[in-house]
Every structure is written in C-alpha cells, then in structure tokens.
Motif scaffolding. Sequence first.
Motif, PDB file in Angstrom:
ATOM      1  N   ILE A  61      -1.861   7.589   0.663  1.00  0.00           N
ATOM      2  CA  ILE A  61      -1.467   6.211   0.328  1.00  0.00           C
ATOM      3  C   ILE A  61      -0.034   6.192  -0.201  1.00  0.00           C
ATOM      4  O   ILE A  61       0.756   5.319   0.143  1.00  0.00           O
ATOM      5  N   LEU A  62       0.314   7.178  -1.018  1.00  0.00           N
ATOM      6  CA  LEU A  62       1.628   7.176  -1.681  1.00  0.00           C
ATOM      7  C   LEU A  62       2.763   7.569  -0.736  1.00  0.00           C
ATOM      8  O   LEU A  62       3.925   7.243  -1.003  1.00  0.00           O
ATOM      9  N   ILE A  90      -2.636   0.095  -4.862  1.00  0.00           N
ATOM     10  CA  ILE A  90      -3.190   1.439  -4.645  1.00  0.00           C
ATOM     11  C   ILE A  90      -4.708   1.426  -4.861  1.00  0.00           C
ATOM     12  O   ILE A  90      -5.455   2.054  -4.109  1.00  0.00           O
ATOM     13  N   TYR A  91      -5.158   0.677  -5.859  1.00  0.00           N
ATOM     14  CA  TYR A  91      -6.599   0.600  -6.142  1.00  0.00           C
ATOM     15  C   TYR A  91      -7.368   0.174  -4.881  1.00  0.00           C
ATOM     16  O   TYR A  91      -8.322   0.838  -4.465  1.00  0.00           O
ATOM     17  N   PHE A  92      -6.948  -0.933  -4.278  1.00  0.00           N
ATOM     18  CA  PHE A  92      -7.710  -1.463  -3.142  1.00  0.00           C
ATOM     19  C   PHE A  92      -7.528  -0.623  -1.883  1.00  0.00           C
ATOM     20  O   PHE A  92      -8.464  -0.490  -1.084  1.00  0.00           O
ATOM     21  N   GLU A  93      -6.371  -0.004  -1.724  1.00  0.00           N
ATOM     22  CA  GLU A  93      -6.188   0.880  -0.565  1.00  0.00           C
ATOM     23  C   GLU A  93      -7.067   2.132  -0.702  1.00  0.00           C
ATOM     24  O   GLU A  93      -7.680   2.581   0.265  1.00  0.00           O
ATOM     25  N   LYS A  95      -9.838   2.365  -2.451  1.00  0.00           N
ATOM     26  CA  LYS A  95     -11.231   1.921  -2.310  1.00  0.00           C
ATOM     27  C   LYS A  95     -11.597   1.818  -0.820  1.00  0.00           C
ATOM     28  O   LYS A  95     -12.647   2.282  -0.398  1.00  0.00           O
ATOM     29  N   ASP A  96     -10.708   1.238  -0.029  1.00  0.00           N
ATOM     30  CA  ASP A  96     -10.936   1.118   1.415  1.00  0.00           C
ATOM     31  C   ASP A  96     -11.014   2.494   2.068  1.00  0.00           C
ATOM     32  O   ASP A  96     -11.888   2.758   2.881  1.00  0.00           O
ATOM     33  N   GLN A  97     -10.086   3.365   1.707  1.00  0.00           N
ATOM     34  CA  GLN A  97     -10.029   4.683   2.349  1.00  0.00           C
ATOM     35  C   GLN A  97     -11.230   5.549   2.031  1.00  0.00           C
ATOM     36  O   GLN A  97     -11.678   6.320   2.865  1.00  0.00           O
ATOM     37  N   MET A 105     -21.284   5.601  -7.705  1.00  0.00           N
ATOM     38  CA  MET A 105     -19.891   6.036  -7.872  1.00  0.00           C
ATOM     39  C   MET A 105     -18.945   4.931  -7.414  1.00  0.00           C
ATOM     40  O   MET A 105     -19.209   4.251  -6.429  1.00  0.00           O
ATOM     41  N   HIS A 106     -17.848   4.770  -8.132  1.00  0.00           N
ATOM     42  CA  HIS A 106     -16.849   3.802  -7.695  1.00  0.00           C
ATOM     43  C   HIS A 106     -15.462   4.191  -8.202  1.00  0.00           C
ATOM     44  O   HIS A 106     -15.343   5.024  -9.109  1.00  0.00           O
TER      45      HIS A 106
END
Length: 125
Positions: A61-62, A90-93, A95-97, A105-106
Amino acid sequence: MYLVNVERHFDAAHYLRGYQGKCENLHGHRYRVVARLKAFSNQNAGMAYDFTILKKQLAGILERFDHRCLNEVPPFDEINPSAENIARTIYFELKDQLGKLPEGMHVDAITVWESPESWVEYQPD
Ligand SMILES: [Zn+2]
C-alpha cells in the motif's frame, strides 16, 4: 486478546491546501506507519496473524506514496494529505487487501507519524 503490530515507513513530500501556516509550503516527512490487528485467537501455529504477510500487505500500500509528492497521488490529489487522511486511507486499503480475516479478527488501527513527536491514530467509529 492479541494486538498484532507491524511497522513500515515511506518518504514523501506534501503541503496542506486551505491551511495557513508552515504546512502550506511544500515539505517532506519520513512517515512511519504502524498497522495493528486485533485478534482473539492464536490458533495458527501459535500466531494470531503472520507478521510477514501483514508487512508485505502494508508495504504494498505504501509503495505508491514513497518518494512522491502526495498531493499528486490519489486520493490526495482531491483530499488533503494530512496525517489524519493518510491514516484513514491506509486503514481502508489494508482492510480491503486483507479480505476475510479469521473469526473475531479485524484491522484495529493505523498510526501515522509525521515526526517523532507528532502522530495520528485512526480507528473507524
Ligand atoms: Zn507535513
């Protein structure tokens, strides 16, 4: 309960639109990013989640932010590249990945440091 954390960083420039102060000028940071997962089980060979997988996903992501001017990289061409917006993006990307995680777990939080003294932690409401 386990909190599983991995850390990565990227170097980038940014400036804040609609802000009056030093941060309206183009400048750079070494952004330090910690991704944290929350888990209630460590049934996978004694691990709650594999650090290697989590690091790889975060690094992926980064990568597109590294050595760039964030204001030119979506979604920061439209929203301000503040530490708050970077952490939420970054959180939502992530989570999607990560897709479907084991039961209970989350992705718990993303923390973004702009400097050793200043950081933001994002958790969804
Ligand atoms: Zn800045």
